[in-house]
Design a protein around this motif. Structure first.
Motif, mmCIF file in Angstrom:
data_model
loop_
_atom_site.group_PDB
_atom_site.id
_atom_site.type_symbol
_atom_site.label_atom_id
_atom_site.label_comp_id
_atom_site.label_asym_id
_atom_site.label_seq_id
_atom_site.Cartn_x
_atom_site.Cartn_y
_atom_site.Cartn_z
ATOM 1 N N VAL A 429 0.851 -1.181 0.000
ATOM 2 C CA VAL A 429 0.000 0.000 0.000
ATOM 3 C C VAL A 429 0.896 1.244 0.000
ATOM 4 C CG1 VAL A 429 -1.728 1.310 1.286
ATOM 5 C CG2 VAL A 429 -1.849 -1.193 1.188
ATOM 6 N N PHE A 430 0.531 2.228 -0.819
ATOM 7 C CA PHE A 430 1.315 3.469 -0.843
ATOM 8 C C PHE A 430 0.439 4.615 -1.313
ATOM 9 C CE2 PHE A 430 1.669 1.743 -5.089
ATOM 10 C CZ PHE A 430 1.662 2.844 -5.928
ATOM 11 N N VAL A 431 0.904 5.826 -1.088
ATOM 12 C CA VAL A 431 0.223 7.041 -1.539
ATOM 13 C C VAL A 431 0.940 7.560 -2.784
ATOM 14 C CG1 VAL A 431 -0.387 9.420 -0.980
ATOM 15 C CG2 VAL A 431 -0.537 7.637 0.780
ATOM 16 N N ALA A 432 0.198 7.778 -3.859
ATOM 17 C CA ALA A 432 0.754 8.367 -5.078
ATOM 18 C C ALA A 432 0.441 9.859 -5.047
ATOM 19 C CB ALA A 432 0.162 7.711 -6.318
ATOM 20 N N ALA A 433 1.305 10.617 -4.415
ATOM 21 C CA ALA A 433 1.036 12.029 -4.154
ATOM 22 C C ALA A 433 1.567 12.918 -5.269
ATOM 23 C CB ALA A 433 1.674 12.430 -2.821
ATOM 24 N N THR A 434 0.740 13.845 -5.739
ATOM 25 C CA THR A 434 1.201 14.777 -6.765
ATOM 26 C C THR A 434 1.916 15.978 -6.156
ATOM 27 O OG1 THR A 434 -0.920 15.936 -6.787
ATOM 28 C CG2 THR A 434 -0.654 14.105 -8.305
ATOM 29 N N ASP A 435 1.748 16.192 -4.841
ATOM 30 C CA ASP A 435 2.628 17.128 -4.146
ATOM 31 C C ASP A 435 3.982 16.442 -3.955
ATOM 32 O OD1 ASP A 435 0.279 18.551 -3.923
ATOM 33 O OD2 ASP A 435 0.712 19.229 -1.890
ATOM 34 N N GLU A 436 5.004 17.246 -3.670
ATOM 35 C CA GLU A 436 6.279 16.618 -3.353
ATOM 36 C C GLU A 436 6.115 15.758 -2.109
ATOM 37 O OE1 GLU A 436 8.857 15.096 -4.233
ATOM 38 O OE2 GLU A 436 9.964 16.847 -4.981
ATOM 39 N N ASP A 440 8.090 7.237 1.069
ATOM 40 C CA ASP A 440 6.898 6.393 1.201
ATOM 41 C C ASP A 440 5.629 7.075 0.714
ATOM 42 O OD1 ASP A 440 6.532 8.274 3.131
ATOM 43 O OD2 ASP A 440 6.262 6.869 4.802
ATOM 44 N N GLY A 441 5.759 8.257 0.115
ATOM 45 C CA GLY A 441 4.608 8.965 -0.419
ATOM 46 C C GLY A 441 4.033 10.010 0.497
ATOM 47 N N THR A 442 4.605 10.199 1.689
ATOM 48 C CA THR A 442 4.110 11.217 2.605
ATOM 49 C C THR A 442 4.446 12.612 2.082
ATOM 50 O OG1 THR A 442 4.414 9.747 4.501
ATOM 51 C CG2 THR A 442 4.245 12.114 4.959
ATOM 52 N N LEU A 443 3.434 13.494 2.029
ATOM 53 C CA LEU A 443 3.675 14.850 1.546
ATOM 54 C C LEU A 443 4.633 15.571 2.487
ATOM 55 C CD1 LEU A 443 1.131 14.002 -0.034
ATOM 56 C CD2 LEU A 443 0.329 16.353 0.179
ATOM 57 N N ILE A 444 5.686 16.145 1.938
ATOM 58 C CA ILE A 444 6.658 16.789 2.817
ATOM 59 C C ILE A 444 6.096 18.080 3.411
ATOM 60 C CG2 ILE A 444 8.600 15.787 1.546
ATOM 61 C CD1 ILE A 444 9.149 18.588 0.402
ATOM 62 N N SER A 445 5.083 18.664 2.759
ATOM 63 C CA SER A 445 4.490 19.878 3.314
ATOM 64 C C SER A 445 3.562 19.568 4.486
ATOM 65 C CB SER A 445 3.717 20.640 2.241
ATOM 66 O OG SER A 445 2.741 19.804 1.656
ATOM 67 N N ASP A 446 3.250 18.283 4.720
ATOM 68 C CA ASP A 446 2.437 17.923 5.873
ATOM 69 C C ASP A 446 3.238 18.030 7.169
ATOM 70 O OD1 ASP A 446 0.332 17.516 4.268
ATOM 71 O OD2 ASP A 446 0.267 15.332 4.430
ATOM 72 N N GLU A 447 4.566 17.871 7.083
ATOM 73 C CA GLU A 447 5.402 18.060 8.267
ATOM 74 C C GLU A 447 5.785 19.538 8.339
ATOM 75 O OE1 GLU A 447 8.872 15.587 7.872
ATOM 76 O OE2 GLU A 447 7.913 14.312 6.407
ATOM 77 N N PHE A 448 6.609 19.923 7.442
ATOM 78 C CA PHE A 448 6.969 21.292 7.091
ATOM 79 C C PHE A 448 7.692 21.124 5.767
ATOM 80 C CE2 PHE A 448 10.660 19.628 9.203
ATOM 81 C CZ PHE A 448 11.750 20.211 8.576
ATOM 82 N N THR A 449 7.878 22.161 5.014
ATOM 83 C CA THR A 449 8.459 21.987 3.692
ATOM 84 C C THR A 449 9.943 21.689 3.856
ATOM 85 O OG1 THR A 449 6.844 23.518 2.815
ATOM 86 C CG2 THR A 449 8.685 22.976 1.389
ATOM 87 N N ASN A 450 10.218 20.408 4.048
ATOM 88 C CA ASN A 450 11.557 19.955 4.393
ATOM 89 C C ASN A 450 12.511 20.132 3.211
ATOM 90 O OD1 ASN A 450 13.854 18.230 4.830
ATOM 91 N ND2 ASN A 450 12.708 17.291 6.513
ATOM 92 N N PRO A 451 13.443 21.059 3.272
ATOM 93 C CA PRO A 451 14.322 21.329 2.126
ATOM 94 C C PRO A 451 15.242 20.162 1.812
ATOM 95 C CG PRO A 451 15.040 22.579 4.035
ATOM 96 C CD PRO A 451 13.724 21.981 4.391
ATOM 97 N N HIS A 452 15.650 19.404 2.812
ATOM 98 C CA HIS A 452 16.552 18.286 2.565
ATOM 99 C C HIS A 452 15.836 17.162 1.817
ATOM 100 C CE1 HIS A 452 19.553 20.212 5.063
ATOM 101 N NE2 HIS A 452 18.639 20.378 6.005
ATOM 102 N N LYS A 453 14.600 16.878 2.224
ATOM 103 C CA LYS A 453 13.843 15.828 1.537
ATOM 104 C C LYS A 453 13.462 16.267 0.123
ATOM 105 C CE LYS A 453 12.009 13.538 5.645
ATOM 106 N NZ LYS A 453 10.802 13.154 6.412
ATOM 107 N N ARG A 454 13.112 17.539 -0.017
ATOM 108 C CA ARG A 454 12.794 18.050 -1.355
ATOM 109 C C ARG A 454 13.993 17.876 -2.281
ATOM 110 N NH1 ARG A 454 10.070 19.382 -6.010
ATOM 111 N NH2 ARG A 454 10.857 21.316 -6.897
#
Length: 601
Positions: A429-436, A440-454
């Protein structure tokens, strides 16, 4: 050396049966084993307007429609007025003596008036059939092939209609035999009959060979032929075909089907592709492989819907916002379209990215002869790191795609390619997210806009394409290295440039060579740079105003061409356009040649 090389030009209004007449001739020529190339210059109206179809045939390769017409069939006065003055000695003109007046022709042009009313017994719709009979007689072809094709053409209308049209074809043939002087050569009949295919048909068949199981489109000239072929063969080939309300829906449905695991494809033209571009970016973000064919036509906006151009290169290069990997290819002819589609599907499956095909009206609606043996439907299919339900698909290495027994669809692997599981695979099971998103498909903006992960995800997607150059063939120089000029082209100009190179040598004593680019992205910059660095003079040939490929070449290699030949009037290059451009540029008269189009040289 070819024994025969001739062209038939048929002109009139839309609705006068010009395309069907051309189809009949194409079948007859191909059944004799002749190679052919046909192009129909028509208008975007159902009836009226000026239409001119050219069919060139030879016992040797036919790479373009050429520079001359041998048999001219004007079905109305407008066509006669437009083209008669361009005919050269040796040509003949077959026309209805009651409806069309010839005017003044050049010396050596044979005017052949035909009493159509008498030959057709007053059937106004059968003038084309009589003209076909006369044409075959002039070309030294027996009448039986025409009768067989006419029988096939009209069999659905009943025996009476078939018999009437066969009789009219014979009447036209016999009248030409009694009254006109046929050509001094006879058209040969070769051992192996050939088939006839349009580029749109070849594209659709390439999709079928590639294992496409979902095709969606909104009808848009000049790509509609792909949809028509797919729809006609959908049940037989078990392909789901959908005509969608607009191109936005088309691309989203194609991505949805591809996300579910099947190979999915669409075709459109530049205006339709403009609507698709946001969704194309989505395919890049969720790393879903799709194939989209852009059959280029004149723009901008609605432009000239039934005319050809190479004007969408920069649109496709910039499709969708931001940076993401894509593969862009520009096939050169109908057979190349057929072979390229399966190859591209294997690449986009491997690299999990969109694949974009740059065709154009010239080859997609144009007709070519083809050896049926070249249509290999048993091609190698490679799906890459794909896991399908019920254990089907590629076996995955758990260490590359799992962490603490969790499936990471976008795992940051060394290659940048992450194991891809389609929905329905247990434990995946996974999330196919169109946001960055994270691995594992977790939106990085849901945490904070993580520059390292981006940064990690952008680099991960880009890294996928680094080895892709090893999977595609680099362009090769054709001709002697010490040539006076190197002609560079891309896409559909390959054949006409090759013929221009031959004409320069044979008629002008000029030695030229050719570099033709098929794979646009990724681009073999190092190989192209090495070739062009050794060239004395480089001239780029393309069907657009701004020199789009010349700009792209410079951006990728830093190389600036010495000269340019560009055409953007809606009509394709003819060999003499390129020959004349090379001559004037070698003479130092200009660095930019823009040919003035005349239908005949």
């Amino acid at each position: 050396m070819a024994m025969v090389d001739f062209a038939v030009g048929i002109g009139g209004e839309n609705g006068q049966g010009i395309a069907s007449t051309g189809d009949i001739l194409a079948r007859i020529f191909a059944r004799r084993g002749l190679h052919l190339n046909a192009y129909n210059a028509y208008q975007s109206i159902i009836r009226g307007g000026h239409t001119f179809l050219t069919i060139r045939a030879s016992d040797g390769p036919v790479r373009s429609i050429g520079d001359k017409i041998d048999v001219f069939i004007p079905l109305n006065q407008d066509t006669m007025n437009r083209h008669l003055r361009l005919l050269k000695a040796g040509a003949c003109v077959l026309f209805d003596q009651e409806k069309v007046k010839p005017g003044e022709a050049a010396a050596g042009v044979q005017l052949c008036p035909i009493p159509m009313k008498d030959l057709t017994k007053g059937n106004k719709l059968a003038a084309n059939t009589a003209a076909l009979g006369a044409t075959l007689q002039m070309l030294g072809i027996e009448s039986e092939p025409l009768e067989a094709v006419v029988t096939r053409q009209f069999k659905k209308k009943g025996d009476a209609v078939v018999a009437e049209n066969v009789a009219i074809a014979r009447a036209g043939y016999d009248y030409a035999s009694r009254n006109f002087t046929s050509f001094p050569w006879k058209t040969p009949k070769l051992a192996k009959p050939l088939g006839v295919v349009t580029g749109n048909q070849a594209t659709a068949m390439g999709g079928a060979a590639a294992g496409v199981k979902f095709y969606a489109a909104y009808p848009m000239s000049p790509s509609t032929g792909v949809l028509m072929w797919m729809a006609a063969h959908a049940r037989q080939l078990e392909i789901m075909v959908r005509q969608v309300e607009d191109e936005i829906g088309v691309m989203n449905m194609v991505i949805g089907a591809a996300h579910a695991g099947c190979r999915a494809m669409c075709a459109t033209s530049g205006g339709g592709f403009a609507l698709m571009t946001e969704a194309v970016g989505m395919a890049g973000m969720i790393e879903t492989p799709i194939v989209c064919v852009d059959v280029q036509r004149g723009g901008p906006a609605t432009g000239i819907p039934t005319k050809t151009e190479q004007g969408d290169l920069w649109q496709v290069l910039g499709a969708g916002q931001g940076d993401y990997p894509r593969i862009i290819v520009a096939p050169s002819n109908q057979l190349d379209l057929f072979k390229t589609i399966p190859e591209l599907f294997n690449l986009v499956d491997k690299y999990q990215c969109p694949g974009l095909v740059l065709a154009d009206l010239l080859i997609s609606e144009g007709t070519s002869s083809i050896d049926p043996a070249d249509l290999d439907f048993k091609v190698r299919i490679e799906r890459g790191e794909l896991l399908l339900p019920n254990g089907h698909g590629q076996t995955l290495n758990p260490a590359s795609g799992y962490n603490d027994n969790a499936y990471w669809r976008f795992k940051n692997t060394a290659s940048g390619i992450s194991p891809r599981a389609v929905p329905g695979v247990p434990g995946h099971v996974f999330v196919a997210a169109t946001d960055e998103h994270d691995e594992d498909g977790t939106l990085i903006s849901d945490e904070f806009t993580n520059p390292h992960k981006r940064r990690m995800m952008v680099e991960k997607r880009a890294r996928k394409m680094q080895p892709a150059l090893n999977d595609i063939a680099p362009p090769k120089l054709v001709g002697p290295e010490n040539a006076a000029v190197t002609l560079v082209g891309w896409g559909s100009t390959q054949g006409v440039i090759r013929e221009a190179v031959e004409k320069l040598a044979a008629e002008e004593g000029l030695v030229a060579n050719q570099l033709h680019v098929k794979w646009i992205v990724p681009f073999h910059a190092a190989e192209v740079s090495r070739i062009l660095a050794r060239s004395q003079k480089v001239v780029i040939v393309e069907n657009n105003f701004s020199g789009q490929f010349a700009r792209y070449l410079r951006s990728e290699t830093g190389f600036e061409a010495h000269g340019h030949i560009r055409k953007y009037d809606g009509e394709p290059f003819m060999p003499h356009h390129i020959v004349q451009g090379v001559k004037e540029q070698l003479a130092g008269k200009t660095r930019l040649s823009v040919p003035v189009h005349e239908v005949l040289a």
